[in-house]
Design a protein around this motif. Structure first.
Motif, mmCIF file in Angstrom:
data_model
loop_
_atom_site.group_PDB
_atom_site.id
_atom_site.type_symbol
_atom_site.label_atom_id
_atom_site.label_comp_id
_atom_site.label_asym_id
_atom_site.label_seq_id
_atom_site.Cartn_x
_atom_site.Cartn_y
_atom_site.Cartn_z
ATOM 1 N N ASP A 1 0.826 -1.224 0.054
ATOM 2 C CA ASP A 1 0.015 -0.095 -0.094
ATOM 3 C C ASP A 1 0.762 1.336 -0.045
ATOM 4 O O ASP A 1 1.524 1.443 0.854
ATOM 5 C CB ASP A 1 -0.850 -0.106 1.220
ATOM 6 C CG ASP A 1 -1.816 0.986 1.279
ATOM 7 O OD1 ASP A 1 -1.943 2.042 0.433
ATOM 8 O OD2 ASP A 1 -2.404 1.219 2.264
ATOM 9 N N GLY B 1 -1.542 5.464 -3.137
ATOM 10 C CA GLY B 1 -2.603 5.138 -3.862
ATOM 11 C C GLY B 1 -2.898 3.746 -4.479
ATOM 12 O O GLY B 1 -4.034 3.517 -4.822
ATOM 13 N N GLN C 1 -2.923 -0.141 -3.855
ATOM 14 C CA GLN C 1 -3.029 -1.223 -3.049
ATOM 15 C C GLN C 1 -2.997 -2.731 -3.558
ATOM 16 O O GLN C 1 -3.720 -2.677 -4.786
ATOM 17 C CB GLN C 1 -4.148 -0.882 -2.272
ATOM 18 C CG GLN C 1 -4.365 0.427 -1.492
ATOM 19 C CD GLN C 1 -5.580 0.409 -0.717
ATOM 20 O OE1 GLN C 1 -6.578 -0.007 -1.019
ATOM 21 N NE2 GLN C 1 -5.612 1.539 0.051
ATOM 22 N N SER D 1 -5.895 -2.328 -6.222
ATOM 23 C CA SER D 1 -6.714 -0.907 -6.641
ATOM 24 C C SER D 1 -5.987 0.097 -6.682
ATOM 25 O O SER D 1 -4.698 0.082 -6.158
ATOM 26 C CB SER D 1 -7.889 -0.891 -5.505
ATOM 27 O OG SER D 1 -7.172 -0.523 -4.160
ATOM 28 N N TYR D 2 -6.354 1.176 -7.108
ATOM 29 C CA TYR D 2 -5.358 2.358 -7.410
ATOM 30 C C TYR D 2 -6.544 3.587 -7.306
ATOM 31 O O TYR D 2 -7.520 3.536 -7.798
ATOM 32 C CB TYR D 2 -4.980 2.737 -8.852
ATOM 33 C CG TYR D 2 -4.003 3.847 -8.897
ATOM 34 C CD1 TYR D 2 -2.857 4.040 -8.352
ATOM 35 C CD2 TYR D 2 -4.335 5.044 -9.705
ATOM 36 C CE1 TYR D 2 -2.301 5.121 -8.183
ATOM 37 C CE2 TYR D 2 -3.533 5.928 -9.940
ATOM 38 C CZ TYR D 2 -2.372 6.232 -9.002
ATOM 39 O OH TYR D 2 -1.833 7.223 -9.025
ATOM 40 N N GLN D 3 -6.269 4.403 -6.217
ATOM 41 C CA GLN D 3 -7.144 5.675 -5.963
ATOM 42 C C GLN D 3 -6.430 6.659 -6.600
ATOM 43 O O GLN D 3 -5.368 7.279 -6.281
ATOM 44 C CB GLN D 3 -7.049 5.728 -4.287
ATOM 45 C CG GLN D 3 -8.311 6.712 -4.145
ATOM 46 C CD GLN D 3 -8.210 6.963 -2.619
ATOM 47 O OE1 GLN D 3 -7.902 6.043 -1.896
ATOM 48 N NE2 GLN D 3 -9.424 7.983 -2.275
ATOM 49 N N ASN E 1 -8.044 9.827 -6.918
ATOM 50 C CA ASN E 1 -8.029 10.938 -5.807
ATOM 51 C C ASN E 1 -9.173 10.712 -4.959
ATOM 52 O O ASN E 1 -9.629 9.544 -5.022
ATOM 53 C CB ASN E 1 -8.711 12.473 -6.695
ATOM 54 C CG ASN E 1 -9.766 12.221 -7.658
ATOM 55 O OD1 ASN E 1 -10.774 11.705 -7.371
ATOM 56 N ND2 ASN E 1 -9.746 12.746 -8.908
ATOM 57 N N ASP E 2 -9.784 11.622 -4.170
ATOM 58 C CA ASP E 2 -10.826 11.128 -3.099
ATOM 59 C C ASP E 2 -12.255 10.693 -3.897
ATOM 60 O O ASP E 2 -13.051 9.921 -3.232
ATOM 61 C CB ASP E 2 -11.187 12.355 -2.123
ATOM 62 C CG ASP E 2 -9.953 12.645 -1.388
ATOM 63 O OD1 ASP E 2 -9.065 11.870 -1.240
ATOM 64 O OD2 ASP E 2 -9.989 13.710 -0.928
ATOM 65 N N ASN E 3 -12.364 11.084 -5.167
ATOM 66 C CA ASN E 3 -13.692 10.694 -5.760
ATOM 67 C C ASN E 3 -13.441 9.368 -6.783
ATOM 68 O O ASN E 3 -14.607 9.198 -7.247
ATOM 69 C CB ASN E 3 -14.268 11.935 -6.402
ATOM 70 C CG ASN E 3 -14.492 12.856 -5.467
ATOM 71 O OD1 ASN E 3 -15.161 12.605 -4.545
ATOM 72 N ND2 ASN E 3 -13.978 14.080 -5.728
ATOM 73 N N LEU E 4 -12.366 9.197 -7.139
ATOM 74 C CA LEU E 4 -12.314 7.896 -8.273
ATOM 75 C C LEU E 4 -11.140 7.154 -7.704
ATOM 76 O O LEU E 4 -10.007 7.589 -7.458
ATOM 77 C CB LEU E 4 -11.767 8.876 -9.515
ATOM 78 C CG LEU E 4 -11.482 7.846 -10.723
ATOM 79 C CD1 LEU E 4 -12.996 6.921 -11.004
ATOM 80 C CD2 LEU E 4 -11.019 8.619 -11.969
ATOM 81 N N SER E 5 -11.600 5.781 -7.935
ATOM 82 C CA SER E 5 -10.512 4.713 -7.928
ATOM 83 C C SER E 5 -10.889 3.535 -8.737
ATOM 84 O O SER E 5 -12.020 3.501 -9.248
ATOM 85 C CB SER E 5 -10.544 4.311 -6.180
ATOM 86 O OG SER E 5 -11.690 3.692 -6.052
ATOM 87 N N LEU F 1 -10.628 -0.849 -9.436
ATOM 88 C CA LEU F 1 -10.392 -1.925 -8.454
ATOM 89 C C LEU F 1 -10.504 -3.369 -9.595
ATOM 90 O O LEU F 1 -11.423 -3.314 -10.353
ATOM 91 C CB LEU F 1 -11.737 -2.227 -7.480
ATOM 92 C CG LEU F 1 -11.770 -3.546 -6.758
ATOM 93 C CD1 LEU F 1 -10.497 -3.632 -5.832
ATOM 94 C CD2 LEU F 1 -13.079 -3.439 -5.927
#
Length: 63
Positions: free
Chosen positions: A12, A15, A17, A50-52, A54-58, A60
Motif C-alpha cells: 500500500d 494510492g 494497493q 486497486s488504485y485511488q 483522487n478522493d472521488n475516483l478509484s 479496482l
C-alpha cells in the motif's frame, strides 16, 4: 482435523494497493459413519489490486 496453511501479502503506497492471499487445507475426514467420507486436499488463491486516483475516483480489480 487437518493441516492448513495461509499466506497473505499486501502493498500500500501512493494510492496503489495490492493484496494476494493463498489458503491450503489438507485432506480430512468429513464423516466417520459406516462408510467414511473424506474431503480432498484443496487450495484457494485470490488477489485484489486497486488504485485511488483522487478522493472521488478509484479503480479496482479482483481475481
Amino acid at each position: 482435523m487437518s493441516d492448513t496453511a495461509n499466506f497473505v501479502a499486501f502493498y500500500d503506497k501512493d494510492g496503489l494497493q495490492v493484496r494476494i492471499a493463498y489458503n491450503w487445507r489438507d485432506k480430512y475426514l468429513q464423516s466417520a459413519a459406516r462408510d467414511p467420507r473424506f474431503v480432498e486436499e484443496y487450495f484457494q488463491l485470490d488477489a485484489n489490486i486497486s488504485y485511488q486516483v483522487n478522493d472521488n475516483l478509484s479503480f479496482l480489480s479482483k481475481a
